[in-house]
Design a protein around this motif. Sequence first.
Motif, PDB file in Angstrom:
ATOM      1  N   MET A 168      25.482  14.007  38.670  1.00 60.14           N
ATOM      2  CA  MET A 168      26.495  14.468  39.614  1.00 60.14           C
ATOM      3  C   MET A 168      25.785  14.971  40.858  1.00 60.14           C
ATOM      4  O   MET A 168      24.823  15.734  40.780  1.00 60.14           O
ATOM      5  N   ARG A 169      26.267  14.541  42.016  1.00 60.48           N
ATOM      6  CA  ARG A 169      25.688  14.954  43.298  1.00 60.48           C
ATOM      7  C   ARG A 169      26.683  15.858  44.016  1.00 60.48           C
ATOM      8  O   ARG A 169      27.859  15.528  44.131  1.00 60.48           O
ATOM      9  N   ILE A 170      26.212  17.013  44.505  1.00 63.88           N
ATOM     10  CA  ILE A 170      27.098  17.949  45.183  1.00 63.88           C
ATOM     11  C   ILE A 170      26.557  18.264  46.575  1.00 63.88           C
ATOM     12  O   ILE A 170      25.342  18.214  46.811  1.00 63.88           O
ATOM     13  N   SER A 171      27.476  18.571  47.484  1.00 67.27           N
ATOM     14  CA  SER A 171      27.091  18.992  48.832  1.00 67.27           C
ATOM     15  C   SER A 171      27.032  20.503  48.936  1.00 67.27           C
ATOM     16  O   SER A 171      26.155  21.057  49.586  1.00 67.27           O
TER      17      SER A 171
ATOM     18  N   ASP B 296      33.063  19.662  44.971  1.00 63.69           N
ATOM     19  CA  ASP B 296      32.931  18.440  45.765  1.00 63.69           C
ATOM     20  C   ASP B 296      31.989  17.431  45.097  1.00 63.69           C
ATOM     21  O   ASP B 296      31.492  16.514  45.758  1.00 63.69           O
ATOM     22  N   ALA B 297      31.748  17.582  43.804  1.00 59.38           N
ATOM     23  CA  ALA B 297      30.800  16.713  43.098  1.00 59.38           C
ATOM     24  C   ALA B 297      31.304  15.276  43.041  1.00 59.38           C
ATOM     25  O   ALA B 297      32.492  15.016  42.847  1.00 59.38           O
ATOM     26  N   THR B 298      30.367  14.347  43.208  1.00 55.35           N
ATOM     27  CA  THR B 298      30.656  12.918  43.056  1.00 55.35           C
ATOM     28  C   THR B 298      29.607  12.312  42.131  1.00 55.35           C
ATOM     29  O   THR B 298      28.444  12.728  42.148  1.00 55.35           O
TER      30      THR B 298
ATOM     31  N   TYR C 180      24.462  30.205  37.927  1.00 59.70           N
ATOM     32  CA  TYR C 180      25.157  29.766  39.140  1.00 59.70           C
ATOM     33  C   TYR C 180      24.912  28.287  39.440  1.00 59.70           C
ATOM     34  O   TYR C 180      25.699  27.647  40.150  1.00 59.70           O
ATOM     35  N   LEU C 181      23.819  27.735  38.908  1.00 54.14           N
ATOM     36  CA  LEU C 181      23.504  26.327  39.162  1.00 54.14           C
ATOM     37  C   LEU C 181      24.533  25.389  38.553  1.00 54.14           C
ATOM     38  O   LEU C 181      24.552  24.193  38.867  1.00 54.14           O
ATOM     39  N   ARG C 182      25.389  25.900  37.679  1.00 58.72           N
ATOM     40  CA  ARG C 182      26.465  25.073  37.142  1.00 58.72           C
ATOM     41  C   ARG C 182      27.586  24.877  38.150  1.00 58.72           C
ATOM     42  O   ARG C 182      28.435  24.006  37.971  1.00 58.72           O
ATOM     43  N   TYR C 183      27.592  25.710  39.194  1.00 62.43           N
ATOM     44  CA  TYR C 183      28.742  25.723  40.086  1.00 62.43           C
ATOM     45  C   TYR C 183      28.392  25.455  41.544  1.00 62.43           C
ATOM     46  O   TYR C 183      29.191  24.881  42.272  1.00 62.43           O
ATOM     47  N   VAL C 184      27.213  25.901  42.019  1.00 62.44           N
ATOM     48  CA  VAL C 184      26.869  25.771  43.428  1.00 62.44           C
ATOM     49  C   VAL C 184      25.413  25.333  43.568  1.00 62.44           C
ATOM     50  O   VAL C 184      24.651  25.362  42.610  1.00 62.44           O
ATOM     51  N   LYS C 185      25.015  24.965  44.785  1.00 57.12           N
ATOM     52  CA  LYS C 185      23.651  24.515  45.045  1.00 57.12           C
ATOM     53  C   LYS C 185      22.695  25.710  45.102  1.00 57.12           C
ATOM     54  O   LYS C 185      23.110  26.844  45.384  1.00 57.12           O
ATOM     55  N   PRO C 186      21.412  25.504  44.842  1.00 56.69           N
ATOM     56  CA  PRO C 186      20.448  26.611  44.755  1.00 56.69           C
ATOM     57  C   PRO C 186      20.364  27.475  46.004  1.00 56.69           C
ATOM     58  O   PRO C 186      20.114  28.681  45.913  1.00 56.69           O
TER      59      PRO C 186
ATOM     60  N   ALA D  99      28.040  22.716  32.994  1.00 55.20           N
ATOM     61  CA  ALA D  99      27.952  21.875  34.189  1.00 55.20           C
ATOM     62  C   ALA D  99      28.759  20.601  33.973  1.00 55.20           C
ATOM     63  O   ALA D  99      29.027  20.186  32.836  1.00 55.20           O
ATOM     64  N   LEU D 100      29.147  19.967  35.063  1.00 62.95           N
ATOM     65  CA  LEU D 100      29.927  18.735  34.971  1.00 62.95           C
ATOM     66  C   LEU D 100      29.124  17.651  34.271  1.00 62.95           C
ATOM     67  O   LEU D 100      27.908  17.528  34.471  1.00 62.95           O
TER      68      LEU D 100
END
Length: 233
Positions: A165-168, A173-175, A26-32, A90-91
Amino acid sequence: MRRETQNVLLVLLGGALLKISLTGGYLRYVKPSLQPWLVVAGAVMILLAGFAIVRDIRAGHAVDQHEHGTRSPWMLLLPVFAIFLVAPPALGSDSVTRDRAASAPAAPSQAKFPPLPAGEAPVLSMSEFLTRVVWDDSGELNDRTVTLQGFVVHPTPQTTQLARMRISCCAADATPVKIDLASPRAEALPADTWIEITGRLRPGTATEANDYVPTVDPLTITPIPAPPDTYEY
């Protein structure tokens, strides 16, 4: 679609969700922090499917809804196959080169940055490093060697970058967070190679004109395995 098929689809979806939640995929797609919710969602899907199956067995028959006019429920199998057979990675560098534009990191909540950690080359996240470069006017980074980790990106034949890559919330929403590497050795590394560098900032290189991407002179470059969680938050 037959009721039996609906129940099987629900079991497969719930199982796929539990699989990525419990194995770390799941860490490939969302935050822990979202892991508990994914586990609960997967378990609820399986329980609902189990309840429906038991109910149909007790009723002694399965209802055929004869929904021959729609195939949309079968689309639910696509994410199941993707997770079980070919889990998307992951991205990486492709996402960075597609999204070249960047903005200055948000101003920190504290009025003054805390001192850098002690040590010859303290480890900083890419996000903290870039935030300090843009907002810390103390000049503390100008005279310090720091350690950074990320993957290699070649946005142009003449440019090599270190990126994360930083995600919220999730990968949608990765930047990218990136720095330019002034090193011939870095230029020879393949894209998406994970490395750890020690290096020094070139003061004044992060400007609005270059999308606030600073230049770092690496002192050491060491290939490393990709971390279990490749994102920053």
